[in-house]
Design a protein around this motif. Structure first.
Motif, PDB file in Angstrom:
ATOM      1  N   TRP A 135      59.247  38.152  47.120  1.00 22.24           N
ATOM      2  CA  TRP A 135      57.551  37.923  48.041  1.00 22.24           C
ATOM      3  C   TRP A 135      57.799  38.837  49.182  1.00 22.24           C
ATOM      4  N   VAL A 136      56.903  39.748  49.332  1.00 22.41           N
ATOM      5  CA  VAL A 136      56.727  40.758  50.258  1.00 22.41           C
ATOM      6  C   VAL A 136      55.591  40.497  51.224  1.00 22.41           C
ATOM      7  N   ALA A 137      56.041  40.627  52.503  1.00 23.42           N
ATOM      8  CA  ALA A 137      55.084  40.424  53.647  1.00 23.42           C
ATOM      9  C   ALA A 137      54.860  41.814  54.362  1.00 23.42           C
ATOM     10  N   GLY A 138      53.789  41.766  55.076  1.00 21.26           N
ATOM     11  CA  GLY A 138      53.700  43.098  55.755  1.00 21.26           C
ATOM     12  C   GLY A 138      52.699  42.952  57.014  1.00 21.26           C
ATOM     13  N   GLU A 139      52.904  43.751  57.825  1.00 20.79           N
ATOM     14  CA  GLU A 139      52.301  43.858  59.375  1.00 20.79           C
ATOM     15  C   GLU A 139      51.920  45.389  59.573  1.00 20.79           C
ATOM     16  N   VAL A 140      50.849  45.583  59.988  1.00 19.08           N
ATOM     17  CA  VAL A 140      50.209  46.731  60.580  1.00 19.08           C
ATOM     18  C   VAL A 140      50.089  46.739  62.131  1.00 19.08           C
ATOM     19  N   LEU A 141      51.003  47.409  62.860  1.00 19.17           N
ATOM     20  CA  LEU A 141      51.285  47.160  64.180  1.00 19.17           C
ATOM     21  C   LEU A 141      50.340  48.400  65.124  1.00 19.17           C
ATOM     22  N   ALA A 142      50.482  48.057  66.511  1.00 19.95           N
ATOM     23  CA  ALA A 142      50.094  49.170  67.107  1.00 19.95           C
ATOM     24  C   ALA A 142      51.448  49.696  68.127  1.00 19.95           C
ATOM     25  N   ASP A 143      51.535  50.742  68.430  1.00 17.54           N
ATOM     26  CA  ASP A 143      52.442  51.040  69.512  1.00 17.54           C
ATOM     27  C   ASP A 143      51.604  52.084  70.454  1.00 17.54           C
ATOM     28  N   GLY A 144      52.513  52.836  71.200  1.00 18.35           N
ATOM     29  CA  GLY A 144      51.947  53.658  72.255  1.00 18.35           C
ATOM     30  C   GLY A 144      50.885  54.672  72.065  1.00 18.35           C
ATOM     31  N   ARG A 145      50.924  54.874  70.765  1.00 13.40           N
ATOM     32  CA  ARG A 145      49.984  55.932  70.101  1.00 13.40           C
ATOM     33  C   ARG A 145      48.537  55.323  69.736  1.00 13.40           C
ATOM     34  N   GLY A 146      48.288  53.898  69.761  1.00 13.29           N
ATOM     35  CA  GLY A 146      47.316  53.163  69.333  1.00 13.29           C
ATOM     36  C   GLY A 146      47.613  52.432  67.871  1.00 13.29           C
ATOM     37  N   ALA A 147      46.736  51.697  67.537  1.00  8.14           N
ATOM     38  CA  ALA A 147      46.825  51.006  66.245  1.00  8.14           C
ATOM     39  C   ALA A 147      46.189  51.929  65.233  1.00  8.14           C
ATOM     40  N   ALA A 148      46.846  51.689  63.933  1.00  3.50           N
ATOM     41  CA  ALA A 148      46.276  52.269  62.830  1.00  3.50           C
ATOM     42  C   ALA A 148      44.863  52.078  62.650  1.00  3.50           C
ATOM     43  N   ASN A 149      44.108  52.918  61.978  1.00  2.81           N
ATOM     44  CA  ASN A 149      42.657  52.747  61.478  1.00  2.81           C
ATOM     45  C   ASN A 149      42.435  51.803  60.760  1.00  2.81           C
ATOM     46  N   LEU A 150      41.707  50.538  61.098  1.00  5.54           N
ATOM     47  CA  LEU A 150      41.732  49.312  60.234  1.00  5.54           C
ATOM     48  C   LEU A 150      40.267  48.943  60.193  1.00  5.54           C
ATOM     49  N   SER A 151      39.373  49.755  60.795  1.00  2.00           N
ATOM     50  CA  SER A 151      37.920  49.695  60.586  1.00  2.00           C
ATOM     51  C   SER A 151      37.376  49.699  59.033  1.00  2.00           C
ATOM     52  N   ARG A 152      38.083  50.334  58.286  1.00  2.00           N
ATOM     53  CA  ARG A 152      37.578  50.529  56.901  1.00  2.00           C
ATOM     54  C   ARG A 152      38.664  49.861  55.945  1.00  2.00           C
ATOM     55  N   GLU A 153      38.395  49.689  54.768  1.00  2.48           N
ATOM     56  CA  GLU A 153      39.133  49.026  53.749  1.00  2.48           C
ATOM     57  C   GLU A 153      40.382  49.934  53.516  1.00  2.48           C
ATOM     58  N   SER A 154      41.737  49.444  53.592  1.00  4.56           N
ATOM     59  CA  SER A 154      43.025  50.000  53.275  1.00  4.56           C
ATOM     60  C   SER A 154      43.727  49.355  52.148  1.00  4.56           C
ATOM     61  N   THR A 155      44.635  50.020  51.714  1.00  2.00           N
ATOM     62  CA  THR A 155      45.600  49.569  50.572  1.00  2.00           C
ATOM     63  C   THR A 155      46.915  49.655  50.916  1.00  2.00           C
ATOM     64  N   VAL A 156      47.877  48.703  50.262  1.00  5.63           N
ATOM     65  CA  VAL A 156      49.129  49.010  50.310  1.00  5.63           C
ATOM     66  C   VAL A 156      49.888  49.123  49.119  1.00  5.63           C
ATOM     67  N   ASP A 157      50.553  50.057  48.807  1.00  5.81           N
ATOM     68  CA  ASP A 157      51.019  50.131  47.346  1.00  5.81           C
ATOM     69  C   ASP A 157      52.653  49.770  47.378  1.00  5.81           C
ATOM     70  N   ILE A 158      52.883  48.657  46.645  1.00  6.05           N
ATOM     71  CA  ILE A 158      54.424  48.261  46.636  1.00  6.05           C
ATOM     72  C   ILE A 158      55.224  48.571  45.446  1.00  6.05           C
ATOM     73  N   GLU A 159      56.488  48.856  45.643  1.00  8.18           N
ATOM     74  CA  GLU A 159      57.175  49.082  44.442  1.00  8.18           C
ATOM     75  C   GLU A 159      58.696  48.515  44.603  1.00  8.18           C
ATOM     76  N   VAL A 160      59.018  47.553  43.730  1.00  9.88           N
ATOM     77  CA  VAL A 160      60.425  46.754  43.644  1.00  9.88           C
ATOM     78  C   VAL A 160      61.183  47.577  42.685  1.00  9.88           C
ATOM     79  N   ALA A 161      62.480  47.963  43.069  1.00  7.26           N
ATOM     80  CA  ALA A 161      63.290  48.463  41.971  1.00  7.26           C
ATOM     81  C   ALA A 161      64.571  48.168  42.016  1.00  7.26           C
ATOM     82  N   GLY A 162      65.211  47.854  40.924  1.00  5.14           N
ATOM     83  CA  GLY A 162      66.707  47.107  40.830  1.00  5.14           C
ATOM     84  C   GLY A 162      67.087  48.051  39.744  1.00  5.14           C
TER      85      GLY A 162
END
Length: 679
Positions: free
Chosen positions: A484-511
């Motif tokens: 199970w993979v959980a994720g958060e998009v955070l904000a720092d001193g430079r500001g938050a990532a652009n979330l005004s439009r649709e975005s994607t997260v590509d996940i790869e699990v390798a063993g």
């Protein structure tokens, strides 16, 4: 004259700092033993190379040579440490207890500072003058991981609180600035007794001066030994002082006073008609004349010059450097009252006293590889030299060629091959004895499974970075093959990532045995996700990588490594609070606020039943904060979960772990999830 409340104000601020820093219920501080060397353990040496007073930052391991007792050693580890710039107070995580403070101080990459306010040897006016420059130095010098404390001669070293947030110290300096007592009439009970016993004669004045100087030296010695016990790496003591005379033995002070030798007080009749040894004519004195004479003999025989030399030697052995700060600036006279121009002998004596006090400041700095700020009215420029000197250093490590466990002191010398570079480094260390080595080995016995799980959970907090804008967390359960993979998009001193439009997260699990991938689509405005990835088979370690891409923003990545196996279970974290609109959302960043609740979810085999859950502090002590447990099951995958919920409002900032127990197949299992409470 008894001490006024103003004199004790700053000590009150220090005591308040102890309460505020460790408000969550401090564990009792354990007695620390001096650091020792066992067998051929690694010896660490922190090195401060400078050229023309500026740190040299481009050296490599091969540029250094280390000699132990004259024998060259092979450098095995090398690291250049650059202090992080000071950030906002809210970003600094305060140790939750005295024990946590000592654990943080043991980290060789954590700088440790103590501000020593030499109250008997600083005047009220100069305490005020140095207040703002000292606060600016604290703001400029200290990074988010550094530790700082405050001490005065009236304190014992065990009362020093090492913390990261400096606003308590700054408030104390601003609101209790008249902490200096030099050239004032403020006397403690014993000093008052001297003044009464000797009727304000020069005898009393010298006794008071000797007593105060010795109290400062003894407090500094106590502090050196305390810092030596908590860590072997470099420690810096920023000493605000106007210097010392370093009194030698004075036989003139031993001569009989008032015509007769010291003796027993005569027996007389007191006001109540009962026999007493107290002279009714001297009834205001807290001490009898015999007690005053005893103190006079003791103070007259003291050799503070020798004590000072021993103090410097102790500092070198303990790897303590002094950075004395003379708040007088460019001083012309030692006495606050400028003598008349026609009183030449008095002028010469005054200037000689000034040179003596300046010499003691210079000797303390030079003898411990520190820097002195004196003879300047530009305090900011002088204090910046201290800040620059401590901003960059190198950590060298070697295995000693001398494997004898004889408890002897071994001298160290570090040299840089490049010419023109001045090097300051620790002067030596004490080797272990056979008994100490055996004790250290017993302390390093493998921990129990639950202890190792607790330690591993706290280690996960090392992944926290203030400038991270994307973070993932992953969970597994035995050999189920599901990650199970959980994720958060955070904000720092430079500001938050652009979330005004649709975005994607590509996940790869390798063993080692199989791999799989997945893609998650985040709707506009959505900052969190939780998904699962199924592997054909698991075993060994898994590398989980995630790549976040949003419109008009750079690509952000993160990765985490998982260990898998029949007895390995890693939980998920969730948060709920005002920032989540009171919804329970996945948490991949392990920082939480007091206004939030944290939920831990542990994937367990079917049929497992929930046991108790406990909130622990960083030292592993159970806290009296309720943890609510429960069970749930995913409808789609039929996966069973044990849940544990905690409200964070009662807690102080710091690191914590949530221990969750459950029973499966007749045996009890435990897992830990660590969090960092920021504010």
């Amino acid at each position: 004259m008894r001490p006024s409340s103003a004199r004790l104000t700053f000590a009150g601020f220090v005591a308040c700092a102890c309460v505020r820093l460790f408000a969550q219920g401090a564990a009792p501080a354990t007695t620390q033993q001096p650091p020792i060397r066992t067998g051929v353990n690694l010896v660490r040496v922190d090195v401060y190379p400078t050229r023309d007073g500026k740190p040299v930052t481009d050296l490599r391991a091969e540029d250094f040579e280390v000699f132990e007792d004259g024998a060259q050693q092979r450098i095995e580890t090398f690291e250049h440490v650059v202090a992080l710039p000071a950030g906002p107070q809210s970003a600094r995580v305060e140790p939750g207890s005295q024990r946590e403070s000592l654990q943080a101080a043991a980290n060789p990459r954590t700088r440790v500072f103590v501000i020593f306010l030499d109250t008997p040897n600083v005047s009220v006016a100069n305490a005020y003058i140095v207040e703002e420059p000292l606060i600016r130095l604290i703001d400029r010098l200290l990074g988010p991981d550094d530790l700082v404390g405050v001490m005065t001669p009236a304190m014992s070293a065990s009362q020093v609180v090492l913390g990261r947030k400096t606003q308590v110290i700054e408030e104390g300096l601003q609101q209790a600035w008249p902490w200096g007592t030099r050239h004032t009439t403020l006397l403690d009970d014993r000093e008052t007794a001297y003044d009464i016993c000797y009727r304000g004669s020069p005898l009393a004045a010298e006794m008071i001066a000797r007593k105060r100087e010795r109290a400062t030296f003894e407090a500094l010695q106590d502090l050196i030994r305390y810092l030596y016990a908590i860590r072997e790496e470099r420690k810096a003591i920023l000493t605000v002082t106007e210097g010392w005379v370093r009194y030698r033995e004075n036989r003139d002070l031993m001569r009989p006073y008032d015509g007769g030798p010291p003796g027993l007080d005569p027996i007389t009749v007191g006001p109540n008609g009962k026999p007493t040894t107290r002279d009714p004519r001297n009834d205001l004195a807290p001490l009898s004349m015999t007690e005053c004479d005893t103190d006079r003999m003791r103070l007259a025989s003291m050799d503070n010059e020798e004590f000072f030399r021993d103090l410097v030697n102790d500092a070198n052995r303990a790897n303590v450097s002094f950075y004395p700060i003379d708040p007088r600036g460019l001083a012309a006279f030692e006495s606050p009252m400028v003598p008349r121009s026609d009183d030449e002998p008095r002028i010469h004596a005054d200037r000689q006293n000034l040179r003596i006090r300046h010499g003691s400041i210079e000797d303390l700095a030079a003898g411990t590889d520190g820097l002195a700020v004196m003879n300047t009215n530009d305090f900011d420029r002088g204090l910046k030299r201290i800040s620059d000197d401590l901003a960059s250093y190198y950590l060298l490590g070697y295995y000693s060629t001398n494997t004898k466990m004889d408890g002897t002191f071994r001298s160290l010398r570090v040299r840089v091959k490049e010419p023109g570079i001045d090097v300051r480094a620790r002067r030596g260390y004490r080797a272990a004895t056979v008994a100490e080595a055996a004790s250290a080995r017993r302390a390093m016995d493998p921990p129990s499974p639950s202890a190792s799980g607790f330690t591993a959970a706290l280690a996960s907090l090392d992944r926290i970075r203030l400038d991270t804008r994307f973070r993932i967390n992953a969970a597994t359960a035995g050999t189920s093959g599901i990650v199970w993979v959980a994720g958060e998009v955070l904000a720092d001193g430079r500001g938050a990532a652009n979330l005004s439009r649709e975005s994607t997260v590509d996940i790869e699990v390798a063993g080692d045995q199989s791999s799989a991938s997945a893609r998650v689509t985040l709707e506009p405005g959505r900052r969190t996700f939780l998904t699962s990835v199924a592997l054909a088979s698991t075993g060994g370690a898994l590398d989980v990588r995630a790549r976040f891409a949003a419109e008009g923003d750079s690509v952000l990545t993160d990765n985490v490594r998982l260990e898998t196996g029949p007895a390995v279970t890693r939980p998920l974290l969730f948060r709920r609070g005002p920032t989540t609109a009171n919804r329970v959302l996945p948490a991949a960043d392990f920082r939480f606020r007091r206004s939030e609740r944290v939920r831990v979810e542990v994937p367990v085999p079917a049929g497992a039943t929930a046991g108790p859950a406990t909130l622990l502090d960083r030292a592993g002590n159970a806290l009296q904060v309720p943890v609510t447990t429960g069970e749930r099951r995913d409808e789609g995958t039929n996966q069973a979960w044990i849940t544990a919920d905690v409200a964070l409002a009662p807690l102080a900032p710091g690191d914590y772990a949530i221990e969750v127990a459950w029973t499966t197949g007749g045996s009890e299992q435990r897992t830990f999830a660590a969090i960092r409470l920021t504010r």
